[in-house]
Scaffold this motif. Sequence first.
Motif, mmCIF file in Angstrom:
data_model
loop_
_atom_site.group_PDB
_atom_site.id
_atom_site.type_symbol
_atom_site.label_atom_id
_atom_site.label_comp_id
_atom_site.label_asym_id
_atom_site.label_seq_id
_atom_site.Cartn_x
_atom_site.Cartn_y
_atom_site.Cartn_z
ATOM 1 N N LEU A 1 90.723 1.553 10.799
ATOM 2 C CA LEU A 1 90.840 1.060 9.437
ATOM 3 C C LEU A 1 90.525 -0.428 9.406
ATOM 4 C CD1 LEU A 1 91.703 2.302 6.710
ATOM 5 C CD2 LEU A 1 93.972 1.402 7.160
ATOM 6 N N ARG A 2 89.732 -0.829 8.468
ATOM 7 C CA ARG A 2 89.387 -2.242 8.305
ATOM 8 C C ARG A 2 90.471 -2.930 7.470
ATOM 9 N NH1 ARG A 2 84.819 -2.542 10.772
ATOM 10 N NH2 ARG A 2 83.224 -0.959 10.597
ATOM 11 N N GLY B 1 91.777 -1.805 3.998
ATOM 12 C CA GLY B 1 91.396 -0.419 3.803
ATOM 13 C C GLY B 1 92.604 0.478 3.591
ATOM 14 N N LYS B 2 92.357 1.633 3.023
ATOM 15 C CA LYS B 2 93.424 2.592 2.752
ATOM 16 C C LYS B 2 93.427 3.658 3.851
ATOM 17 C CE LYS B 2 95.071 5.871 -0.641
ATOM 18 N NZ LYS B 2 94.755 6.616 -1.849
ATOM 19 N N PRO B 3 94.588 3.892 4.482
ATOM 20 C CA PRO B 3 94.650 4.931 5.520
ATOM 21 C C PRO B 3 94.174 6.276 4.979
ATOM 22 C CG PRO B 3 96.676 3.661 5.480
ATOM 23 C CD PRO B 3 95.874 3.259 4.271
ATOM 24 N N ASP B 4 93.406 6.969 5.785
ATOM 25 C CA ASP B 4 92.866 8.267 5.410
ATOM 26 C C ASP B 4 92.890 9.159 6.634
ATOM 27 O OD1 ASP B 4 91.697 10.267 3.919
ATOM 28 O OD2 ASP B 4 89.755 9.281 3.692
ATOM 29 N N THR C 1 92.064 8.226 10.541
ATOM 30 C CA THR C 1 91.911 6.784 10.712
ATOM 31 C C THR C 1 93.069 6.215 11.527
ATOM 32 O OG1 THR C 1 93.062 6.256 8.638
ATOM 33 C CG2 THR C 1 90.652 6.477 8.546
ATOM 34 N N GLU D 1 95.320 2.757 11.904
ATOM 35 C CA GLU D 1 95.665 1.536 11.191
ATOM 36 C C GLU D 1 96.380 0.569 12.135
ATOM 37 O OE1 GLU D 1 98.014 0.105 7.155
ATOM 38 O OE2 GLU D 1 98.401 2.103 7.957
#
Length: 139
Positions: free
Chosen positions: A70-71, A74-77, A80, A82
């Motif tokens: 995750l950048r 960014g939103k965790p998906d 991904t 984090e």
Amino acid sequence: MEYQPDLSKALDELRARIFAEGDYWWAEPSEIGKSASDYPDRPRTEEELWSSESVQESGTHSILDMQEMLRPGGKPDYGTVEPVSEAEALQCAGVTTLTRAHVEKIADLATQRWFGRCAVLHDDAGQPAEIYFWGFSGD
């Protein structure tokens, strides 16, 4: 995993190592307690591994289930990883410079299946020493 400043590259290198070692659950043989390294005919590429419907449904129970770092912002998906933020480290461990001694204190930050976490851990001199990945996937 040994520290490097590029967390995405570290994730890719760890995934490659785990795949090469066969240290993941391979759903095709469906034998509990075995990993892919127990089978000489295991997938030769990640593409081949993920072409299996049972792997797609159950995952590998390993870092291979995490596809992307995750950048910032960014939103965790699904799939991904984090990184632990300074605010999270401070809230959980009382410090912003985490060490191996803080691993138990941050463990609960991985709360959902199919979402990973990572933290840069520092040595006694406060220098980055390793990247700790954790979480859980699979059914």
